[in-house]
Scaffold this motif. Structure first.
Motif, PDB file in Angstrom:
ATOM      1  N   ASP A  71      59.864  79.031  27.313  1.00  0.00           N
ATOM      2  CA  ASP A  71      60.831  78.491  26.352  1.00  0.00           C
ATOM      3  C   ASP A  71      60.160  78.240  25.007  1.00  0.00           C
ATOM      4  N   ALA A  72      58.956  77.681  25.027  1.00  0.00           N
ATOM      5  CA  ALA A  72      58.235  77.390  23.791  1.00  0.00           C
ATOM      6  C   ALA A  72      57.867  78.676  23.056  1.00  0.00           C
ATOM      7  N   LEU A  73      57.475  79.699  23.806  1.00  0.00           N
ATOM      8  CA  LEU A  73      57.133  80.976  23.178  1.00  0.00           C
ATOM      9  C   LEU A  73      58.374  81.620  22.578  1.00  0.00           C
ATOM     10  N   ASP A 106      37.826  78.559  25.914  1.00  0.00           N
ATOM     11  CA  ASP A 106      39.078  77.807  25.983  1.00  0.00           C
ATOM     12  C   ASP A 106      39.531  77.663  27.425  1.00  0.00           C
ATOM     13  N   GLN A 107      39.909  76.461  27.812  1.00  0.00           N
ATOM     14  CA  GLN A 107      40.489  76.290  29.142  1.00  0.00           C
ATOM     15  C   GLN A 107      41.545  75.204  29.114  1.00  0.00           C
ATOM     16  N   VAL A 108      42.523  75.347  30.007  1.00  0.00           N
ATOM     17  CA  VAL A 108      43.570  74.347  30.197  1.00  0.00           C
ATOM     18  C   VAL A 108      43.737  74.139  31.692  1.00  0.00           C
ATOM     19  N   THR A 109      44.261  72.982  32.065  1.00  0.00           N
ATOM     20  CA  THR A 109      44.506  72.736  33.481  1.00  0.00           C
ATOM     21  C   THR A 109      45.962  72.959  33.848  1.00  0.00           C
ATOM     22  N   GLY A 110      46.779  73.281  32.867  1.00  0.00           N
ATOM     23  CA  GLY A 110      48.183  73.584  33.116  1.00  0.00           C
ATOM     24  C   GLY A 110      48.762  74.326  31.929  1.00  0.00           C
ATOM     25  N   LEU A 111      49.800  75.101  32.168  1.00  0.00           N
ATOM     26  CA  LEU A 111      50.401  75.879  31.087  1.00  0.00           C
ATOM     27  C   LEU A 111      51.090  74.997  30.054  1.00  0.00           C
ATOM     28  N   GLY A 112      51.386  73.758  30.425  1.00  0.00           N
ATOM     29  CA  GLY A 112      51.982  72.844  29.465  1.00  0.00           C
ATOM     30  C   GLY A 112      51.081  72.515  28.302  1.00  0.00           C
ATOM     31  N   GLN A 113      49.780  72.759  28.448  1.00  0.00           N
ATOM     32  CA  GLN A 113      48.833  72.493  27.383  1.00  0.00           C
ATOM     33  C   GLN A 113      48.678  73.665  26.415  1.00  0.00           C
ATOM     34  N   VAL A 114      49.247  74.807  26.778  1.00  0.00           N
ATOM     35  CA  VAL A 114      49.070  76.012  25.964  1.00  0.00           C
ATOM     36  C   VAL A 114      49.719  75.926  24.589  1.00  0.00           C
ATOM     37  N   PRO A 115      50.966  75.447  24.464  1.00  0.00           N
ATOM     38  CA  PRO A 115      51.582  75.394  23.125  1.00  0.00           C
ATOM     39  C   PRO A 115      50.721  74.642  22.107  1.00  0.00           C
ATOM     40  N   ALA A 116      50.169  73.501  22.494  1.00  0.00           N
ATOM     41  CA  ALA A 116      49.311  72.746  21.562  1.00  0.00           C
ATOM     42  C   ALA A 116      48.053  73.529  21.239  1.00  0.00           C
TER      43      ALA A 116
END
Length: 271
Positions: A150-152, A256-266
């Protein structure tokens, strides 16, 4: 990643269990870095919870082979199949064996751990048919996938998937998981190679219509998805859902790393 979720080479995230990692590790952007115009994603363990689907299907179709197996035993059985048979899956990726054969070989390894074996080829064929019927019914998207898409969409960023499995199998998986909106999908049969070969990433870029320097690739395999993407000119982001500790030798190459896709937009500067 494809069906398998493990490996020293195929899934470092799964083989270095334990410890914790920062929620987001972000390198400072280079001067003049282009805005992100495209996002390519891995499928298994990134978009869909394949391991969960495999676990449930394995228990369902293997119960008669291991009567009385306790919960700890079933956990071991499933982990051998999903994270402890990377060498077998790599033989499939290398086209040494068929997809069906690698499944049976992995099951045989699981059974052998408990001192059991298929009684005959007919029994292994029956098991395989049951597993192939059951596993797709359990496939689900992770909860953080739709919000990311949705954000993309809101930002006008094109997206698609690049996977180390064949197109039609992965297309059916995405559709079953309710991810029909991901229209661009590249499988290993598209160009005859698998990640981390640059060619498969470049095919994704061609279909997406974006340049490597303005596209990111997100996946759960540091070697294939992050380092491989970087070698193809993309920015790789490691999705480290289990917050596992990366091999120190690999860490400098995974910026770069994230623990969830919710962190990708930021991370992409989308707010």
């Amino acid at each position: 990643m494809a069906e398998l979720t493990v490996t020293a080479s195929h899934e470092a995230a799964a083989t270095h269990d334990g410890g914790s990692a920062p929620a987001v590790v972000r390198a400072a952007p280079a001067a003049g870095t282009a805005l992100v115009k495209g996002v390519l994603l891995d499928i298994d363990e990134t978009l869909v919870d394949l391991e969960g689907a495999m676990d449930r299907a394995l228990r369902e179709v293997s119960a008669a082979l291991l009567p009385g197996l306790d919960e700890a035993g079933w956990t071991t059985f499933c982990r051998i199949f999903t994270r402890g048979s990377d060498d077998i899956y790599e033989r499939y990726v290398a086209r040494e064996i068929t997809f069906a054969q690698q499944r049976v070989l992995r099951a045989e390894r699981c059974l052998a751990h408990f001192g059991r074996a298929f009684a005959s080829d007919a029994e292994s064929a029956t098991w395989l048919e049951a597993y192939e019927t059951a596993q797709p019914t359990y496939v689900r998207a992770f909860d953080d996938v739709v919000p990311l898409l949705d954000a993309l969409d809101a930002a006008g960023i094109a997206y698609g998937a690049v996977s180390n499995n064949v197109h039609d199998y992965q297309r059916a998986k995405l559709d079953t998981a309710g991810l029909q909106r991901i229209g661009i999908l590249v499988g290993i049969d598209a160009v005859g190679v698998a990640k981390p070969d640059p060619a498969i990433f470049h095919e994704g870029l061609r279909l997406l219509g974006t340049g490597a320097h303005e596209t990111v690739y997100i996946g759960d395999n540091p070697a294939h998805d992050v380092i491989g993407a970087a070698a193809a000119g993309l920015r790789g982001i490691w999705l480290n859902r289990r917050s596992v500790v990366l091999d120190p030798a690999m860490a400098p190459s995974v910026r770069d790393q994230v623990t969830g896709l919710g962190q990708v937009p930021a991370l992409l500067g989308l707010g």
